[in-house]
Enzyme design. Structure first.
Site, PDB file in Angstrom:
ATOM      1  N   ASP A 134     -12.246 -10.116  -0.759  1.00 52.15           N
ATOM      2  CA  ASP A 134     -13.545 -10.209  -0.091  1.00 52.15           C
ATOM      3  C   ASP A 134     -14.516  -9.277  -0.800  1.00 52.15           C
ATOM      4  O   ASP A 134     -14.103  -8.283  -1.398  1.00 52.15           O
ATOM      5  CB  ASP A 134     -13.483  -9.983   1.426  1.00 52.15           C
ATOM      6  CG  ASP A 134     -12.903  -8.656   1.858  1.00 52.15           C
ATOM      7  OD1 ASP A 134     -12.631  -7.796   0.991  1.00 52.15           O
ATOM      8  OD2 ASP A 134     -12.726  -8.450   3.072  1.00 52.15           O
ATOM      9  N   GLU A 141      -6.219 -10.602  -1.098  1.00 50.79           N
ATOM     10  CA  GLU A 141      -7.060 -10.324   0.074  1.00 50.79           C
ATOM     11  C   GLU A 141      -8.531 -10.246  -0.326  1.00 50.79           C
ATOM     12  O   GLU A 141      -9.286  -9.405   0.164  1.00 50.79           O
ATOM     13  CB  GLU A 141      -6.632  -9.009   0.744  1.00 50.79           C
ATOM     14  CG  GLU A 141      -5.173  -8.983   1.153  1.00 50.79           C
ATOM     15  CD  GLU A 141      -4.764  -7.705   1.894  1.00 50.79           C
ATOM     16  OE1 GLU A 141      -5.647  -6.939   2.339  1.00 50.79           O
ATOM     17  OE2 GLU A 141      -3.554  -7.481   2.029  1.00 50.79           O
ATOM     18  N   ASN A 165       2.084  -5.330  -3.049  1.00 48.24           N
ATOM     19  CA  ASN A 165       0.685  -5.623  -2.745  1.00 48.24           C
ATOM     20  C   ASN A 165      -0.083  -4.328  -2.489  1.00 48.24           C
ATOM     21  O   ASN A 165       0.410  -3.446  -1.775  1.00 48.24           O
ATOM     22  CB  ASN A 165       0.661  -6.503  -1.481  1.00 48.24           C
ATOM     23  CG  ASN A 165      -0.688  -7.109  -1.183  1.00 48.24           C
ATOM     24  OD1 ASN A 165      -1.289  -7.728  -2.066  1.00 48.24           O
ATOM     25  ND2 ASN A 165      -1.172  -6.957   0.039  1.00 48.24           N
ATOM     26  N   HIS A 219     -10.455  -5.911  -2.411  1.00 50.31           N
ATOM     27  CA  HIS A 219     -11.553  -5.732  -1.447  1.00 50.31           C
ATOM     28  C   HIS A 219     -12.678  -4.995  -2.179  1.00 50.31           C
ATOM     29  O   HIS A 219     -12.505  -3.844  -2.576  1.00 50.31           O
ATOM     30  CB  HIS A 219     -11.086  -4.884  -0.258  1.00 50.31           C
ATOM     31  CG  HIS A 219     -10.039  -5.537   0.580  1.00 50.31           C
ATOM     32  ND1 HIS A 219     -10.328  -6.578   1.433  1.00 50.31           N
ATOM     33  CD2 HIS A 219      -8.722  -5.304   0.720  1.00 50.31           C
ATOM     34  CE1 HIS A 219      -9.221  -6.954   2.065  1.00 50.31           C
ATOM     35  NE2 HIS A 219      -8.225  -6.200   1.642  1.00 50.31           N
ATOM     36  N   GLU A 239       0.807  -1.236   0.000  1.00 44.87           N
ATOM     37  CA  GLU A 239       0.000   0.000   0.000  1.00 44.87           C
ATOM     38  C   GLU A 239       0.834   1.278   0.000  1.00 44.87           C
ATOM     39  O   GLU A 239       0.611   2.168   0.814  1.00 44.87           O
ATOM     40  CB  GLU A 239      -0.966  -0.018   1.191  1.00 44.87           C
ATOM     41  CG  GLU A 239      -1.872  -1.242   1.204  1.00 44.87           C
ATOM     42  CD  GLU A 239      -2.808  -1.301   2.417  1.00 44.87           C
ATOM     43  OE1 GLU A 239      -2.731  -0.414   3.274  1.00 44.87           O
ATOM     44  OE2 GLU A 239      -3.583  -2.261   2.498  1.00 44.87           O
TER      45      GLU A 239
HETATM   46  O1  G3I Z   1      -5.847  -8.434  19.059  1.00 41.15           O
HETATM   47  C1  G3I Z   1      -6.224  -7.163  19.612  1.00 41.15           C
HETATM   48  C2  G3I Z   1      -7.091  -7.349  20.820  1.00 41.15           C
HETATM   49  O2  G3I Z   1      -6.327  -7.988  21.829  1.00 41.15           O
HETATM   50  C3  G3I Z   1      -7.598  -5.993  21.287  1.00 41.15           C
HETATM   51  O3  G3I Z   1      -8.489  -6.179  22.346  1.00 41.15           O
HETATM   52  C4  G3I Z   1      -8.308  -5.277  20.154  1.00 41.15           C
HETATM   53  C5  G3I Z   1      -8.749  -3.880  20.553  1.00 41.15           C
HETATM   54  O4  G3I Z   1      -8.845  -3.042  19.421  1.00 41.15           O
HETATM   55  O5  G3I Z   1      -7.414  -5.161  19.062  1.00 41.15           O
HETATM   56  C6  G3I Z   1      -6.993  -6.422  18.564  1.00 41.15           C
HETATM   57  O6  G3I Z   1      -6.119  -6.203  17.477  1.00 41.15           O
HETATM   58  C7  G3I Z   1      -6.722  -5.779  16.279  1.00 41.15           C
HETATM   59  C8  G3I Z   1      -6.378  -6.798  15.205  1.00 41.15           C
HETATM   60  O7  G3I Z   1      -6.863  -6.361  13.948  1.00 41.15           O
HETATM   61  C9  G3I Z   1      -6.973  -8.186  15.490  1.00 41.15           C
HETATM   62  O8  G3I Z   1      -8.358  -8.109  15.455  1.00 41.15           O
HETATM   63  C10 G3I Z   1      -6.152  -4.430  15.900  1.00 41.15           C
HETATM   64  O9  G3I Z   1      -6.570  -3.449  16.832  1.00 41.15           O
HETATM   65  C11 G3I Z   1      -6.611  -4.039  14.507  1.00 41.15           C
HETATM   66  O10 G3I Z   1      -5.926  -2.857  14.103  1.00 41.15           O
HETATM   67  C12 G3I Z   1      -6.268  -5.143  13.526  1.00 41.15           C
HETATM   68  O11 G3I Z   1      -6.811  -4.802  12.273  1.00 41.15           O
HETATM   69  C13 G3I Z   1      -6.208  -5.434  11.176  1.00 41.15           C
HETATM   70  C14 G3I Z   1      -5.819  -4.370  10.162  1.00 41.15           C
HETATM   71  O12 G3I Z   1      -5.328  -4.988   8.981  1.00 41.15           O
HETATM   72  C15 G3I Z   1      -4.715  -3.460  10.698  1.00 41.15           C
HETATM   73  O13 G3I Z   1      -3.527  -4.159  10.873  1.00 41.15           O
HETATM   74  C16 G3I Z   1      -7.221  -6.405  10.569  1.00 41.15           C
HETATM   75  O14 G3I Z   1      -7.422  -7.496  11.464  1.00 41.15           O
HETATM   76  C17 G3I Z   1      -6.688  -6.950   9.251  1.00 41.15           C
HETATM   77  O15 G3I Z   1      -7.708  -7.687   8.605  1.00 41.15           O
HETATM   78  C18 G3I Z   1      -6.295  -5.783   8.339  1.00 41.15           C
HETATM   79  O16 G3I Z   1      -5.748  -6.335   7.181  1.00 41.15           O
HETATM   80  C19 G3I Z   1      -5.404  -5.405   6.155  1.00 41.15           C
HETATM   81  C20 G3I Z   1      -4.164  -5.931   5.458  1.00 41.15           C
HETATM   82  O17 G3I Z   1      -3.143  -6.162   6.399  1.00 41.15           O
HETATM   83  C21 G3I Z   1      -3.702  -4.956   4.371  1.00 41.15           C
HETATM   84  N1  G3I Z   1      -4.768  -4.657   3.446  1.00 41.15           N
HETATM   85  C22 G3I Z   1      -6.023  -4.221   4.048  1.00 41.15           C
HETATM   86  C23 G3I Z   1      -6.495  -5.230   5.090  1.00 41.15           C
HETATM   87  C24 G3I Z   1      -7.832  -4.819   5.647  1.00 41.15           C
HETATM   88  O18 G3I Z   1      -7.753  -3.615   6.348  1.00 41.15           O
END
Ligand code: G3I
Length: 473
Positions: free
Chosen positions: A281, A279, A213, A250, A171
């Site tokens: 969806d 990715e 990516n 996406h 990105e």
């Molecule tokens: O695991 C913690 C949990 O312990 C805590 O209580 C909670 C509170 O907010 O956060 C949890 O972590 C979160 C994690 O996802 C797991 O659910 C993070 O805050 C959250 O920022 C994180 O979001 C991820 C996001 O990327 C940012 O890294 C998403 O799961 C993930 O699907 C998303 O993936 C991205 C790709 O890497 C890049 N392309 C876009 C895609 C979708 O946004």
């Protein structure tokens, strides 16, 4: 974390939206090339098996936190042959303090994948998001460059030989204009950070495919897509190591699958790189969602260098945008219409599976059809003490149905098969004999099936099995 993937307000609008592999092909009849691997009856039952029969992978993003949930792992390990850690290999997860690496969660996913014969996409090394706080203290270009290169080298060394492809840079471009995103890497190091990241990555693990990516690069005519295209074109022209482009893909109502999606894939592929849907969806439900998925699968199948598709999660329940129910399995792990559409598209023998055209051998009409089969084997991953061979593809190359096939191959000295799937294996000395199971012994003319195996070998021995031969009947 400094940068956030999801903007304040919660909803991210339109987000968006082994080289070591070797192929041994032995075709017993017709004498030339592999035949089309389309529509094998036995491969119709799972996404991974069906995709493999079309020479592709079908993966899912996985969260280590769910690996203890039986329903989750049942579906994951039944359906998918590739996994991407959703968050566990991101910078803040693996290097939360400068120079201090921790791989527990990523290792859990890699171990599970190994156990189930799945390959792994590494996600992601250099991204504006998911950065730990200490990064903001690295204010000079030299400091940040050193941190970036140390990070890439450290993580890739840890996972060396276990990752099929890495999202090296994620990105780095903006929607709309196609300008570079104003990330800390861009601000402090400048345009050259992407090239430097790829060069460092190649040096760290020469066997992993290296991908750029991004999201919203699905429409060939969009400014962002054109900017990424120009970068890849420049890299390939100058010999900067890049092997693949990842289209995150996406989609939702505001950002549906573009009409020129296949052309987008073709254009990137024409630059000499693989394309992976990384990715996928699609928000929605029912037939409309199924149509979107079908378009994506058919577009990938139509382009030889589109090597596989990964959906961004197993179940709607754990999707990063669960409210949009964008995945193939619902919250109770039921198969959705979108699942059926994907499986049908993968198994649809009428969609093109690009393969070399075999030289036709005239057969006198009085000659009965021959029973024959061919085999090709791909090493999908290897490390010091072992390797995975998958898929081994067995194709009915004759003119009549076969009800039995036998593949033999030779292991180098000191190697031992440690596990296998979709096949019954026996070993005598260094000769391995592989026979189809009740499920995949019968093949119609032109149909194919796949199996795979893991093998151990003496540490440091680079050799691989040889002499794959298929006998029908
Ligand atoms: O695991 C913690 C949990 O312990 C805590 O209580 C909670 C509170 O907010 O956060 C949890 O972590 C979160 C994690 O996802 C797991 O659910 C993070 O805050 C959250 O920022 C994180 O979001 C991820 C996001 O990327 C940012 O890294 C998403 O799961 C993930 O699907 C998303 O993936 C991205 C790709 O890497 C890049 N392309 C876009 C895609 C979708 O946004």
């Amino acid at each position: 974390m400094i940068d956030k993937a999801v903007p304040p307000g919660g909803h991210r609008k339109r987000q968006p939206g082994a080289r070591s592999a070797f192929v041994v092909g032995l075709v017993a009849a017709l004498g030339a090339g592999l035949l089309a691997l389309s529509g094998p009856a036995d491969a119709a039952s799972t996404l991974g098996a069906s995709a493999e029969a079309r020479g592709r992978h079908f993966g899912a993003a996985v969260a280590a936190a769910h690996l203890g949930e039986a329903d989750y792992t049942t579906v994951l390990n039944r359906e998918f042959d590739m996994v991407t850690p959703e968050n566990e290999m991101k910078w803040d997860a693996v290097e939360p303090a400068r120079g201090s690496f921790t791989y527990v969660q990523g290792d859990r996913i890699v171990a599970s994948a190994r156990e189930h014969g799945q390959r792994v996409r590494g996600h992601t090394l250099v991204w504006h998001s998911g950065l730990p706080q200490y990064m903001s203290t690295l204010t000079s270009a030299d400091e940040l460059r050193a941190a970036m290169n140390d990070h890439i080298t450290g993580v890739m060394n840890h996972y060396k030989g276990q990752i099929y492809a890495w999202d090296v840079v994620n990105e780095a471009f903006l929607d709309g204009s196609g300008a570079r995103r104003d990330s800390m890497f861009q601000r402090r190091i400048g345009d050259g950070f992407i090239e430097e990241a790829f060069r460092t990555a190649r040096a760290a693990d020469p066997d992993a495919k290296l991908c750029y990516n991004d999201y919203n690069i699905d429409d060939a005519d969009a400014a962002k897509t054109r900017a990424v295209y120009a970068m890849v074109q420049d890299f390939t022209a100058r010999g900067v190591p890049i092997d693949c482009v990842g289209l995150q893909s996406h989609f939702n109502g505001q950002a549906p699958v573009p009409g020129n999606y296949q052309r987008t894939i073709e254009r990137f592929a024409a630059l000499g790189v693989d394309v992976q849907i990384t990715e996928l969806d699609i928000e929605g439900s029912g037939g409309a969602q199924a149509d979107g998925y079908r378009k994506v699968v058919n577009a990938c199948l139509a382009v030889p260098r589109c090597t596989g598709i990964t959906v961004w999660g197993v179940t709607d329940k754990y999707s990063w945008r669960a409210g949009g129910t964008p995945l193939l399995f619902d919250g109770a792990y039921g198969k959705k219409p979108a699942y059926d559409a994907v499986l049908a598209a993968l198994n649809d023998a009428t969609t093109p599976t690009p393969t070399p055209t075999p030289t036709p051998t005239p057969t006198p009409s009085s000659t009965p059809p021959t029973a024959a089969c061919g085999v090709s084997a791909t090493t999908s991953g290897q490390w010091g003490g072992g390797y995975i061979v998958r898929p081994v593809t067995v194709t009915n190359t004759g003119g009549s149905p076969i009800t039995r096939w036998t593949v033999t191959f030779t292991l180098p000295a000191g190697h031992a098969v440690t596990s296998s799937w979709n096949v019954s294996l026996t070993t005598a000395g260094r000769t391995v004999t592989a026979r189809g199971t009740a499920r995949n012994s019968s093949l119609a003319p032109g149909a194919a099936t796949t199996f795979g195996f893991w093998s151990s070998r003496p540490n440091g021995d680079p050799s691989l099995p040889s002499g794959y031969t298929c006998t029908a009947g």
